[in-house]
Design an enzyme around this catalytic site. Structure first.
Site, PDB file in Angstrom:
ATOM      1  N   THR A 353      79.338  39.203  58.764  1.00  0.00           N
ATOM      2  CA  THR A 353      79.676  38.892  58.936  1.00  0.00           C
ATOM      3  C   THR A 353      79.002  38.829  59.827  1.00  0.00           C
ATOM      4  O   THR A 353      79.047  37.852  60.097  1.00  0.00           O
ATOM      5  CB  THR A 353      80.540  39.098  58.236  1.00  0.00           C
ATOM      6  OG1 THR A 353      80.770  39.092  57.631  1.00  0.00           O
ATOM      7  CG2 THR A 353      81.426  38.664  57.337  1.00  0.00           C
ATOM      8  N   VAL A 354      77.519  40.407  60.775  1.00  0.00           N
ATOM      9  CA  VAL A 354      76.269  40.109  61.513  1.00  0.00           C
ATOM     10  C   VAL A 354      75.186  39.826  60.482  1.00  0.00           C
ATOM     11  O   VAL A 354      75.118  40.411  59.446  1.00  0.00           O
ATOM     12  CB  VAL A 354      75.791  41.235  62.464  1.00  0.00           C
ATOM     13  CG1 VAL A 354      76.772  41.422  63.569  1.00  0.00           C
ATOM     14  CG2 VAL A 354      75.577  42.563  61.745  1.00  0.00           C
ATOM     15  N   ILE A 416      80.673  38.441  52.830  1.00  0.00           N
ATOM     16  CA  ILE A 416      79.362  38.439  53.483  1.00  0.00           C
ATOM     17  C   ILE A 416      78.241  38.197  52.471  1.00  0.00           C
ATOM     18  O   ILE A 416      78.184  38.814  51.422  1.00  0.00           O
ATOM     19  CB  ILE A 416      79.105  39.705  54.315  1.00  0.00           C
ATOM     20  CG1 ILE A 416      79.049  40.979  53.466  1.00  0.00           C
ATOM     21  CG2 ILE A 416      80.171  39.841  55.385  1.00  0.00           C
ATOM     22  CD1 ILE A 416      78.654  42.212  54.271  1.00  0.00           C
ATOM     23  N   MET A 434      76.724  33.834  59.129  1.00  0.00           N
ATOM     24  CA  MET A 434      77.841  34.767  59.038  1.00  0.00           C
ATOM     25  C   MET A 434      79.131  34.106  59.502  1.00  0.00           C
ATOM     26  O   MET A 434      79.114  33.059  60.143  1.00  0.00           O
ATOM     27  CB  MET A 434      77.565  36.001  59.878  1.00  0.00           C
ATOM     28  CG  MET A 434      77.319  35.720  61.345  1.00  0.00           C
ATOM     29  SD  MET A 434      77.509  37.152  62.408  1.00  0.00           S
ATOM     30  CE  MET A 434      79.275  37.333  62.435  1.00  0.00           C
ATOM     31  N   GLN A 439      81.025  31.222  55.600  1.00  0.00           N
ATOM     32  CA  GLN A 439      79.660  31.553  55.200  1.00  0.00           C
ATOM     33  C   GLN A 439      79.083  30.661  54.097  1.00  0.00           C
ATOM     34  O   GLN A 439      78.004  30.101  54.258  1.00  0.00           O
ATOM     35  CB  GLN A 439      79.558  33.035  54.832  1.00  0.00           C
ATOM     36  CG  GLN A 439      79.729  33.920  56.056  1.00  0.00           C
ATOM     37  CD  GLN A 439      79.545  35.384  55.775  1.00  0.00           C
ATOM     38  OE1 GLN A 439      78.511  35.803  55.292  1.00  0.00           O
ATOM     39  NE2 GLN A 439      80.562  36.168  56.077  1.00  0.00           N
TER      40      GLN A 439
END
Length: 534
Positions: A353, A354, A416, A434, A439
């Site tokens: 989501t 890094v 992710i 992210m 995404q």
């Protein structure tokens, strides 16, 4: 001085280098990766170092208690790693309902699933790294021990989370979060130093034991004890049983390029489905409402189907291959008209989501992503360890007829996703955006910007984004051209203009010139993004 006030437009250029490059959302983390590369590590070692540093220097988005995925290009082959953890064996929909919930809660003990991040580091290091895991974690340990000053976007989201948590998290199990992330009774400010000695000790233990301590040693015992104290479902047995999974990446061919994603339970397939549907439309035109309309419609169809069908592969009611087929893309493309639609799920055929990117001069490249899911995750911190536990289980359904129905030992639909681009069997490079359900939409827009409009890496990331929310609702960035927003509204889209770009994903790109080996990178202007190059 207001570090979030930018009254004037600024510009970033593509970064070039030859020996190595690390692109991620926080400058200190990028430098950690480059430091390890300069000590003799390869791109994979650099990625591990960066990922570990991100758990320290960007805890608002990820942590040791989260999940991870990776696409690794090494020796002319692409490898996929799924290091997402399952629900605890003891949990069930019935048990959750007995605690008074009619759907999965977002915070607390219930949505905690087995963390996959430490296992991902160990697995990547063992299979592809040149240095020991202990060596690659040293920069992260240093940041945790000595502390570091908060960067602007990090400070912004830290304060927002603290204000929310202070209002809503008043029971005992959340106190460890406040002890760690608000040690002086408030969130640290932008530019203020923050350290986490317990985090450093945990990272040392993970490095010295190749993560075994986390899953079957003292760290596992601490997690188990805290879960039992506060009625959690996760146990040491769940941790001990966990192993990450090497998977075959999935792809679609888009206008001469192959776009690669991790297969379900991840949502990367949604980006591929949308590209397939959009490829059936007429030739895209730059900055026209017609092309944007078709992109939005293709994405909403793919997303609707992804949310309906994607979960653990064995629990999906349709094979991923069918969702990536020309037949599926053609049928979905036929439903796109001149006006915005309210999408309904695809009718299944009868039967049956890094984020960070790294590259080195040897040609090794990695697309890597890890997350605690919603910001700080569950809000549960294991005291004295620096471990913030994810809330990935929040995406499970409590409805028995839903493919993503909660069951012990099952992995949920996962947001992710790392991306990778190849052409004619050669690596172009890693990319990712992210940000939850943004995404696949970010992946789709970056790919079309790159391939259809020949944008350089930085421009492809800087381009104003749109985000389908639900139904006919589409959110656009403040910089999104107004004439296009108005034209889309005339096509029936319910356009909403965001006040900032924080909800539109945070991406990184590294492309490699196959003839010269020169690396070119773009980083995200929507966060504290940075590229460390050598």
């Amino acid at each position: 001085m207001d570090y979030l006030n930018h009254p004037f437009a600024s510009r970033r250029h593509t970064v070039f280098s030859k020996k190595g490059m690390v692109a991620t959302s926080q400058p200190l983390a990028a430098q950690a990766g480059l430091e390890i590369m300069q000590k003799g590590g390869n791109a994979i070692d650099a990625a591990i170092a960066t990922a570990a540093a991100l758990t320290v220097v960007e805890p608002t988005s990820n942590g040791i208690g989260g999940d991870a995925f990776a696409l690794v290009w090494i020796k002319d082959k692409l490898h996929g790693l799924n290091s997402s953890g399952p629900a605890p064996q003891s949990i069930s929909a019935e048990a959750v309902k007995k605690r008074g919930h009619d759907k999965m809660p977002v915070h607390g003990m219930i949505p905690i699933t087995v963390p996959g991040v430490p296992a991902a580091w160990a697995e990547l290091s063992k299979k592809f790294g040149k240095l020991s895991l202990a060596e690659t974690l040293k920069p992260a340990i240093r940041y945790a021990e000595e502390g570091y000053p908060l960067s602007p976007i990090l400070g912004k989201y830290w304060k927002l989370a603290y204000n929310k948590f202070k209002q809503n998290f008043t029971s005992e199990e959340y106190q460890a979060w406040f002890d760690l992330f608000a040690p002086n009774g408030k969130a640290p400010e932008i530019g203020e130093m923050w350290a986490s000695p317990g985090h450093a000790a945990t990272l040392k233990d993970i490095g010295e034991t190749d993560a075994r301590s986390f899953y079957e040693g003292p760290i596992a015992e601490k997690i188990d004890t805290y879960m039992k104290q506060h009625g959690g479902f996760l146990t040491k047995e769940d941790l001990t049983a966990y192993k990450p999974e090497w998977v075959e990446p999935i792809s679609t061919h888009y206008k001469g390029y192959d776009v690669w994603e991790i297969p379900p339970n991840g949502q990367g397939i949604v980006a591929l489905m949308a590209l397939n549907i959009f490829s059936k439309m007429k030739q895209p035109a730059w900055q026209t409402a017609e092309t944007l309309h078709e992109q939005i419609e293709a994405m909403k169809l793919a997303f609707t189907d992804g949310k309906e069908f994607v979960t653990e592969p064995q629990a999906m009611p349709v094979e991923a291959a069918h969702l990536l087929s020309a037949e599926y893309a053609g049928k979905r493309a036929e439903t796109i008209g001149d006006q915005a639609s309210d999408p309904v799920p695809y009718e299944l055929p009868k039967g049956g989501t890094v984020y960070l990117a790294a590259a080195d001069e040897e040609g090794n490249m990695i697309s890597y992503i890890q997350s605690n899911y919603m910001g700080f995750g569950s809000g549960i911190v294991i005291p004295g360890t620096g471990i913030s536990m994810q809330n990935r289980g929040a995406d499970f359904s409590l409805e028995p007829d839903h493919p993503n129905f909660l069951q012990g030992g099952k992995r949920t639909y996962h947001t992710i996703i790392p991306g990778f681009l190849t052409k004619d069997g050669k690596a172009v490079g890693p990319f990712g955006v992210m940000g939850g359900y943004m995404q696949p939409q970010g992946h789709f827009q970056v790919v079309t910007n790159t391939i259809d409009y020949l944008m350089n890496p930085q421009a492809a990331l800087d381009a104003p984004r749109w985000q389908w929310i639900e139904g006919k609702t589409v959110l656009v960035e403040p910089e999104f051209p107004n004439y296009l927003a108005q034209a889309l509204a005339r096509k029936g889209h319910a356009i909403q203009v965001a006040t900032d770009g924080g909800n539109f994903g945070r991406g990184q790109i590294i492309w490699r010139n196959p003839d010269t080996g020169v690396l070119s990178g773009g980083t995200e202007s929507r966060t504290d993004g940075a590229i460390a190059a050598w």
